[in-house]
Scaffold this active site. Structure first.
Site, PDB file in Angstrom:
ATOM      1  N   ARG A 175      27.669  34.971  28.647  1.00 52.63           N
ATOM      2  CA  ARG A 175      27.783  34.267  27.367  1.00 52.63           C
ATOM      3  C   ARG A 175      26.452  34.371  26.651  1.00 52.63           C
ATOM      4  NH1 ARG A 175      28.796  27.933  27.460  1.00 52.63           N
ATOM      5  NH2 ARG A 175      26.597  27.969  28.024  1.00 52.63           N
TER       6      ARG A 175
ATOM      7  N   ASN B  13      35.273  21.407  28.114  1.00 51.06           N
ATOM      8  CA  ASN B  13      34.359  20.278  27.887  1.00 51.06           C
ATOM      9  C   ASN B  13      34.169  20.024  26.398  1.00 51.06           C
ATOM     10  OD1 ASN B  13      34.175  20.697  30.591  1.00 51.06           O
ATOM     11  ND2 ASN B  13      31.957  20.960  30.661  1.00 51.06           N
ATOM     12  N   ASP B  14      33.773  21.076  25.679  1.00 54.35           N
ATOM     13  CA  ASP B  14      33.586  20.900  24.241  1.00 54.35           C
ATOM     14  C   ASP B  14      34.916  20.762  23.518  1.00 54.35           C
ATOM     15  OD1 ASP B  14      30.907  20.575  23.873  1.00 54.35           O
ATOM     16  OD2 ASP B  14      30.460  22.719  23.729  1.00 54.35           O
TER      17      ASP B  14
ATOM     18  N   ARG C 174      30.941  12.207  25.217  1.00 54.01           N
ATOM     19  CA  ARG C 174      31.122  11.522  26.494  1.00 54.01           C
ATOM     20  C   ARG C 174      29.829  11.014  27.107  1.00 54.01           C
ATOM     21  NH1 ARG C 174      33.027  15.396  31.300  1.00 54.01           N
ATOM     22  NH2 ARG C 174      31.880  17.243  30.777  1.00 54.01           N
TER      23      ARG C 174
ATOM     24  N   ARG D  26      25.725  31.515  32.012  1.00 53.76           N
ATOM     25  CA  ARG D  26      25.051  30.822  30.903  1.00 53.76           C
ATOM     26  C   ARG D  26      23.643  31.388  30.780  1.00 53.76           C
ATOM     27  NH1 ARG D  26      27.409  26.540  34.052  1.00 53.76           N
ATOM     28  NH2 ARG D  26      29.216  25.634  33.015  1.00 53.76           N
TER      29      ARG D  26
ATOM     30  N   GLU E 172      36.475  26.532  22.085  1.00 55.17           N
ATOM     31  CA  GLU E 172      36.061  25.161  22.352  1.00 55.17           C
ATOM     32  C   GLU E 172      36.059  24.325  21.079  1.00 55.17           C
ATOM     33  OE1 GLU E 172      32.184  25.529  24.201  1.00 55.17           O
ATOM     34  OE2 GLU E 172      31.790  27.338  23.073  1.00 55.17           O
TER      35      GLU E 172
ATOM     36  N   HIS F 104      21.936  19.731  31.954  1.00 55.91           N
ATOM     37  CA  HIS F 104      21.529  20.865  32.766  1.00 55.91           C
ATOM     38  C   HIS F 104      21.136  20.497  34.187  1.00 55.91           C
ATOM     39  CE1 HIS F 104      21.479  24.797  30.877  1.00 55.91           C
ATOM     40  NE2 HIS F 104      21.017  25.165  32.058  1.00 55.91           N
TER      41      HIS F 104
ATOM     42  N   CYS G 176      36.985  27.985  31.545  1.00 54.61           N
ATOM     43  CA  CYS G 176      35.713  27.819  32.228  1.00 54.61           C
ATOM     44  C   CYS G 176      35.170  26.400  32.118  1.00 54.61           C
ATOM     45  CB  CYS G 176      34.691  28.825  31.712  1.00 54.61           C
ATOM     46  SG  CYS G 176      34.391  28.695  29.956  1.00 54.61           S
TER      47      CYS G 176
END
Lengths: 89, 588
Positions: free
Chosen positions: B337, B462-463, B473, B300, B439, B193, B510
């Site tokens: 989301r 990313n996921d 990662r 988010r 994801e 974050h 995204c």
């Protein structure tokens, strides 16, 4: 000045919550209130002092009160110890 | 001071040159800092303020404990308050500050040492607990003193570089960001974050910079290289000059992008590409509007959760928050989301007990469905806000969907909530667009089936990359294996784009890949027409899009999809695009 010796009878001894009750009680009086073992004596209005006093179950502590309200102060502190700080064991 | 260098991973581009401020959350030996005689009373006052702030925090915890665990349990906090305000304790600390003319932290650390020694001499098992109580309180005061140091940054007359072991997001959002040149963190990862906050404010940052705190403690000047992830301590003049020109060059390049602000995002052969913003914090709407985005592609909502913590946000808080956000964006669509908690993020308060493998555990929509009260509050708020704006403005997106069941249950919940709200007399739209974030590999494989159950799909690369390749990662041992360009990941992406086309359902992306200059041409070639990126990346992507032609990129994509390893894909893209990037001044 008044002086009395009382045994510590609750299981955990003078632990944090019990010590907090002693401080709150002591703070209700103007008198100087000291609690001691054979080794040292601490101010009953200081929780840190009480916590570092090695007062476990079975030890005896000496209470000294000194001031205008020393009688009431002594009575209140002794009652607190006799009631095991409100604990069951 | 001699030059020293520590390296981690660059996560937010840019160069920061300035004085370091070190912040450590782990226990650390206090520094003894002399205080000039005229400032001694100020230092005492600082100490008292830290004590009172700690007492306030203890009292808040006590109130919560009383509510949740009962009076008897809460009384321990009463003892803690007495410890913090103990007259002999306060007197000891203040005496050291005054007589030794030193900082409060050092004085407190000395007194703590004496107390611990006293307890150690007692040595009874029952007394151990008492020591822990005292340690707990004193540590809290120490932390408050350090925390106050960070808040004191507001008073600085010049900005600084923050060097920290860890910077929890709850603290990062409280920092006066205009006073911060850069972040060098020992922990954290590219998607943590604090990284996201740094990037969204255009503040250079590096994570995984081991040994940064110790090295910076005595440094007078540091250079943070957010490209290379390097922290240079006490560089010489020549090196500072080099970095300075590097910094100016980067800023010029950024300024050059400003001209695309109001230009349309259309390829050379006329294909329109929508550019949306990913945002975390309400303040980022400014940057999104500045870069003239087509909407918010991912809001988010966890920020609201952090803000309300330790309580859960109420329905009214949700409503007020979303309404303010949407008001600023309308008529552009805003995709919100629902809480993506769990995994490593913020879950402790909600789940309670730790999970052995939280990334595969109760997170995203799973957590929402396991705690329906908490989810329904959010859904009610979203539907209420949707009813206050033109149809389609507010869109609801569900994280970590692994198959169609979760979307069916969510759809049903949404219908129940809408009916309830209508009965209560609220304005409720006929249909609030409901989308799934793809994801989890199973959701990508089942994209056709999923597309029939939703109004839109957004690919979270990313996921998706992490789950497809089974790579964490943030784990240095395998971080090299994390490659969104892996053919296994690209196939899934292609699958989802095709499914959307076939079912007439819009697909966007995204994840970070949507802002990667190397990936954008490939994605356009695969048919993607909606990119949602952090606001700072919008001009870069727009500039890129305007120089591409769909015909060329589809050819590029065809070739790339025939390759078999991530490395081959990357090398191919680099080779094909190198001259093009040089021409439009894109730095890969």
């Amino acid at each position: 000045m008044r002086k009395a010796t009382i045994p510590v009878t609750n299981k955990l001894g003078l632990h944090a919550r019990a010590a907090a009750k002693v401080v709150h009680t002591a703070n209700q009086f103007d008198s100087d209130i000291m609690i001691g073992t054979d080794d040292e004596e601490v101010n009953a209005k200081s929780i840190l002092g009480l916590l570092t006093l090695a007062a476990t179950r079975g030890t005896s502590v000496t209470v000294r009160t000194d001031g205008d309200d020393e009688d009431d102060a002594m009575e209140a502190i002794v009652r607190l110890f006799e009631n095991r700080f409100g604990e069951d064991e | 001071m001699s030059r020293l260098e520590v390296t981690g991973t660059g996560v937010s581009p840019g160069i920061a040159i300035g004085e370091p401020v070190v912040y450590e959350t782990r226990p650390v030996a206090a520094l003894r800092i002399p205080v000039p005689p005229e400032k001694v009373e100020e230092e005492v006052a600082t100490f008292r303020a830290a004590v009172e702030e700690t007492v306030r925090r203890i009292e808040t915890n006590a109130a919560r404990a009383r509510e949740e665990m009962g009076e008897e349990y809460a009384s321990i906090f009463d003892a803690h308050t007495l410890i913090a305000r103990d007259p002999s304790f306060l007197e000891s600390v203040e005496r050291i500050i005054r007589t030794e003319q030193v900082n409060a932290e050092w004085a407190l650390d000395q007194v703590l040492g004496e107390l611990v020694a006293r307890f150690e001499n007692l040595g009874d098992l029952y007394l151990e607990d008492r020591k822990l109580d005292v340690l707990d309180v004193v540590t809290q005061i120490l932390q408050t003193l350090r925390g106050q140091d960070l808040r004191r940054l507001e008073g600085l007359d010049h900005p600084v570089v923050i060097v920290a072991d860890d910077l929890p997001p709850s603290l990062a959002v409280q920092l006066p960001l205009e006073k911060i040149l850069g972040f060098a963190l020992e922990m954290g990862g590219p998607t943590s974050h604090t990284t996201i906050i740094a990037r969204s404010f255009g503040i250079p940052a590096a994570v995984g910079v081991h040994g940064a705190c110790e090295a910076a403690r005595t440094a007078r000047l540091v250079v943070l290289d957010g490209f290379e992830g390097k922290l240079v301590l006490d560089p010489d003049e020549v090196e500072v000059k080099e970095y300075e020109s590097h910094r100016l060059e980067y800023e010029e390049r950024q300024a050059h992008l400003a001209h695309v602000r109001t230009l349309p995002s259309v390829t050379r052969d006329g294909h329109r590409v929508e550019l949306l913003a990913n945002i975390d914090l309400p303040i980022e709407v400014n940057a999104a509007l500045e870069w003239n985005v087509d909407g918010i592609g991912l809001y988010r909502s966890e920020f609201l959760y952090m803000k309300a913590s330790p309580k859960l946000p109420s329905e009214e808080e949700h409503v007020a928050f979303y309404r303010e956000l949407v008001e600023r964006m309308v008529p552009r669509p805003v995709t919100i989301r629902t809480f993506d908690l769990g995994g490593k993020k913020l879950a402790r308060d909600v789940i309670g007990s730790p999970e052995a493998n939280p990334v595969l555990g109760l997170r995203g929509i799973r957590l929402c469905l396991a705690k329906p009260d908490f989810f329904v509050t959010q859904l009610r708020a979203l539907v209420r806000v949707a009813g206050q704006f033109p149809a389609g403005t507010v869109r609801i997106m569900i994280p970590l969907v692994s198959g169609v069941e979760e979307m069916r249950i969510t759809r049903r919940l949404l219908e129940d909530v809408s009916r309830e709200l209508r009965e209560e007399g609220h304005e409720v739209p006929a249909n609030v667009p409901l989308g799934a974030m793809v994801e989890v590999p199973s959701a990508a494989v089942l994209a056709r089936q999923l597309a029939r159950e939703v109004d839109f799909i957004s690919i979270g690369t990313n996921d998706l990359t992490q789950y497809t390749l089974a790579v964490d990662r943030a784990n240095e041992l395998v971080a090299d294996l994390y490659r969104p360009s892996h053919p296994g990941v690209l196939r899934l992406v292609q699958e989802v784009i095709r499914a959307g086309d076939a079912e007439g359902v819009e697909v966007s992306m995204c994840g970070e890949a949507a802002a990667d200059p190397l990936m954008v041409p490939l994605l356009i070639g695969l048919g993607l027409r909606k990119f949602s990126t952090n606001p700072q990346a919008i001009p870069v992507v727009r500039n890129l899009v305007r120089h591409l032609s769909y015909r060329e990129t589809s050819n590029l994509a065809r070739q790339a999809m025939a390759l078999t390893t991530a490395r081959e894909v990357e090398e191919y893209l680099l080779e094909r695009l190198a001259i093009f990037f040089a021409k439009i001044k894109i730095h890969v």
